[in-house]
Design a protein around this motif. Structure first.
Motif, mmCIF file in Angstrom:
data_model
loop_
_atom_site.group_PDB
_atom_site.id
_atom_site.type_symbol
_atom_site.label_atom_id
_atom_site.label_comp_id
_atom_site.label_asym_id
_atom_site.label_seq_id
_atom_site.Cartn_x
_atom_site.Cartn_y
_atom_site.Cartn_z
ATOM 1 N N VAL A 128 38.637 31.235 46.710
ATOM 2 C CA VAL A 128 37.933 32.329 46.031
ATOM 3 C C VAL A 128 38.731 32.939 44.885
ATOM 4 O O VAL A 128 38.210 33.099 43.784
ATOM 5 C CB VAL A 128 37.546 33.428 47.051
ATOM 6 N N PHE A 129 40.009 33.295 45.099
ATOM 7 C CA PHE A 129 40.758 33.990 44.050
ATOM 8 C C PHE A 129 42.069 33.305 43.666
ATOM 9 O O PHE A 129 42.282 32.957 42.505
ATOM 10 C CB PHE A 129 41.071 35.433 44.493
ATOM 11 N N GLY A 130 42.964 33.162 44.644
ATOM 12 C CA GLY A 130 44.335 32.784 44.333
ATOM 13 C C GLY A 130 44.490 31.478 43.582
ATOM 14 O O GLY A 130 45.077 31.437 42.495
ATOM 15 N N ILE A 131 43.982 30.395 44.136
ATOM 16 C CA ILE A 131 44.198 29.080 43.519
ATOM 17 C C ILE A 131 43.349 28.874 42.259
ATOM 18 O O ILE A 131 43.861 28.328 41.267
ATOM 19 C CB ILE A 131 43.966 27.953 44.549
ATOM 20 N N PRO A 132 42.080 29.317 42.212
ATOM 21 C CA PRO A 132 41.370 29.248 40.922
ATOM 22 C C PRO A 132 42.100 30.007 39.814
ATOM 23 O O PRO A 132 42.104 29.585 38.654
ATOM 24 C CB PRO A 132 40.016 29.892 41.238
ATOM 25 N N ARG A 133 42.741 31.131 40.172
ATOM 26 C CA ARG A 133 43.480 31.900 39.167
ATOM 27 C C ARG A 133 44.642 31.105 38.587
ATOM 28 O O ARG A 133 44.972 31.248 37.400
ATOM 29 C CB ARG A 133 44.004 33.201 39.797
ATOM 30 N N THR A 134 45.270 30.243 39.395
ATOM 31 C CA THR A 134 46.382 29.453 38.866
ATOM 32 C C THR A 134 45.915 28.546 37.733
ATOM 33 O O THR A 134 46.607 28.381 36.726
ATOM 34 C CB THR A 134 47.036 28.592 39.971
ATOM 35 N N ILE A 164 34.968 27.787 41.039
ATOM 36 C CA ILE A 164 35.287 29.201 40.861
ATOM 37 C C ILE A 164 36.115 29.429 39.600
ATOM 38 O O ILE A 164 35.964 30.450 38.905
ATOM 39 C CB ILE A 164 36.043 29.749 42.088
ATOM 40 N N ALA A 165 37.002 28.493 39.275
ATOM 41 C CA ALA A 165 37.877 28.660 38.107
ATOM 42 C C ALA A 165 37.097 28.819 36.816
ATOM 43 O O ALA A 165 37.580 29.443 35.866
ATOM 44 C CB ALA A 165 38.834 27.476 37.997
ATOM 45 N N LEU A 221 37.745 37.228 37.260
ATOM 46 C CA LEU A 221 38.342 36.931 38.562
ATOM 47 C C LEU A 221 39.333 38.023 38.972
ATOM 48 O O LEU A 221 39.352 38.457 40.121
ATOM 49 C CB LEU A 221 39.043 35.570 38.499
ATOM 50 N N ILE A 222 40.157 38.476 38.021
ATOM 51 C CA ILE A 222 41.143 39.515 38.319
ATOM 52 C C ILE A 222 40.456 40.824 38.679
ATOM 53 O O ILE A 222 40.831 41.500 39.645
ATOM 54 C CB ILE A 222 42.102 39.707 37.124
ATOM 55 N N SER A 223 39.422 41.205 37.906
ATOM 56 C CA SER A 223 38.740 42.479 38.180
ATOM 57 C C SER A 223 38.057 42.467 39.545
ATOM 58 O O SER A 223 38.009 43.493 40.235
ATOM 59 C CB SER A 223 37.712 42.759 37.076
ATOM 60 N N LEU A 224 37.554 41.311 39.955
ATOM 61 C CA LEU A 224 36.927 41.208 41.273
ATOM 62 C C LEU A 224 37.960 41.228 42.401
ATOM 63 O O LEU A 224 37.694 41.750 43.488
ATOM 64 C CB LEU A 224 36.106 39.918 41.364
ATOM 65 N N SER A 225 39.129 40.690 42.133
ATOM 66 C CA SER A 225 40.119 40.541 43.204
ATOM 67 C C SER A 225 40.844 41.838 43.531
ATOM 68 O O SER A 225 41.268 42.029 44.675
ATOM 69 C CB SER A 225 41.144 39.465 42.827
ATOM 70 N N ILE A 226 41.001 42.742 42.577
ATOM 71 C CA ILE A 226 41.820 43.937 42.793
ATOM 72 C C ILE A 226 41.325 44.787 43.967
ATOM 73 O O ILE A 226 42.107 45.104 44.874
ATOM 74 C CB ILE A 226 41.924 44.777 41.503
#
Length: 439
Positions: free
Chosen positions: A96-102, A330-331, A338-343
């Motif tokens: 969902v967040f961590g790996i797509p963000r990479t 997701i990426a 992605l960052i705004s959703l994850s915070i």
């Protein structure tokens, strides 16, 4: 026969652990935090290192002490609650967040500077190529220490040393003035910004992966696993701390180069270009791409191990393929979204992870660990949800009376109080013969 690792393998294990942790958030958040921290650099770094280095180290030790992954850490919770907690953490970190963000950070810092007119198709092609490589290494189960620890991580470390020396030897300006929340509460703000690296959560994920890597090397003795995991954690923690200090300093001295930065990636990119010129962009592209890729490899592999442990009937290879495809989809949402959703989600989940780590480290001192786990984690979740809702922009002015609520740390005092009270209650209950026996 109890096997031992050779010194080279121990170092490689530490490098592998460092490479797994050094991902997207580690590269983009410290420069921006340093930019705003300015002359409050030291307390800001101290707060950041506590959550971005100290907690991951404690998380690895908790995994090692429990001789397993998240299922073992949650052994004093109801089985369904423990499984749900593990799934939530793994889903946040991987598909969902961590790996797509990479992939998105690697794209924005390692690819975009070299492309004149990028578009959605450019991102789609890059993410396809990126996750194909990550999947290739993740499918080589049992070879992570050799592939990541002995090949990819040393190259990454060498490139980081070059950048770090450049930053320290040739700063691009004086340290600026502290701004925004860093002007009033630098330690607390640094502490919260350390959440964004996701490393405390990642420790709960990578700990099991490292144990699996040790078992593949024939290290099955739990005491040796603990010792090797502790050494690996110290190597990784030292490396991460040095990287963060350099990147904070980079941000704090970047005001002339980037007067109004949009994100930490922009600060990092322009700073390195100013020091090294065109070659610097290539160095930065290599650093970011390798850092993000190693985290993606580790995350997808850990997800495969975790789901396979939960459901042995689902093959590891099938799980990592599905995880890689999910990350790919997701990426393509985009980094800012992605960052705004994850915070808000991280603000809600992090207190539970921190409480779980602390409980695991002191579990053998608790007379009634079931009571302490259930009450403490429930309180951490309840107040973490309040912090998450505040981060999402909801008006919660009626809750301002809660200590540290305005700093996003409403969970701290209630969680500590819950832990202390349950420890005291269970202790008295034990004397009266009521509490459950010590596990």
């Amino acid at each position: 026969m109890n096997k031992s690792l050779r010194p080279l393998d121990v170092v490689a294990l530490g490098f592998m652990t460092f490479a797994f942790f050094l991902g997207a958030g580690n590269m983009i958040f410290p420069p921006l935090a340093g930019y705003y921290a300015g002359d409050n650099l030291l307390p800001a770094i101290a707060g950041f290192l506590l959550t971005a280095v100290g907690l991951p180290l404690l998380g690895l030790l908790a995994i090692a002490k429990a001789s397993g992954g998240l299922p073992t850490l949650g052994r004093f919770l109801p089985k369904k609650a423990s499984t749900l907690l593990g799934l939530v953490i793994y889903i946040i970190l991987v598909p969902v967040f961590g790996i797509p963000r990479t992939a998105l950070v690697a794209y924005e810092m390692g690819v975009l500077p070299f492309i004149e007119s990028p578009g959605a198709m450019t991102l789609a092609l890059f993410s396809l190529f990126y996750f194909a490589i990550a999947l290739f290494f993740a499918l080589k189960e049992g070879q992570l220490i050799d592939n990541v620890g002995k090949i990819i991580a040393p190259i990454l470390l060498l490139l980081l040393v070059v950048v770090g020396i450049g930053v320290m030897v040739s700063p691009q300006g004086e340290i600026g003035l502290a701004q925004q929340e860093y002007a009033t509460s630098p330690f607390a703000k640094g502490f919260l910004d350390g959440y964004m690296t996701m490393d405390a959560l990642a420790a709960l994920m990578f700990g099991l992966l490292i144990i699996h890597a040790l078992r593949n090397k024939g290290i099955n003795d739990s005491s040796k696993q603990f010792n090797y995991l502790a050494i690996a954690g110290l190597i990784a923690g030292a490396g991460l701390a040095l990287v963060y200090i350099a990147l904070f300093y980079l941000g704090a001295t970047s005001h002339l180069l980037t007067p109004t930065p949009d994100n930490g990636g922009q600060i990092f990119t322009e700073y390195v270009a100013a020091i090294f010129g065109p070659v610097g962009q290539l160095v930065l592209a290599a650093v970011v791409s390798l850092a993000c890729l190693t985290t993606a490899i580790g995350g997808i592999s850990a997800f495969g191990d975790y789901i396979n442990d939960l459901k042995p009937t689902i093959p590891y290879r099938k799980i990592v393929v599905v995880a890689a495809v999910s990350c790919l989809v997701i990426a393509n949402v985009g980094l800012s979204q992605l960052i705004s959703l994850s915070i808000p989600i991280l603000m809600a989940v992090y207190p539970v992870a921190i409480a779980l780590i602390l409980l695991t480290l002191i579990a053998d001192r608790l007379r009634n660990p079931q009571l302490s786990y259930i009450v403490t984690l429930s309180v951490a979740l309840a107040f973490g949800l309040l912090d998450g809702m505040k981060a999402a922009g909801l008006e919660l002015t009626s809750l301002q009376a809660i200590p540290l609520f305005d700093q996003g740390l409403a969970w701290v005092l209630p969680t500590l109080l819950a832990l202390l009270l349950t420890a005291a209650i269970s202790s008295r209950a034990t004397v009266a013969g009521v509490a459950t026996p010590e596990a």
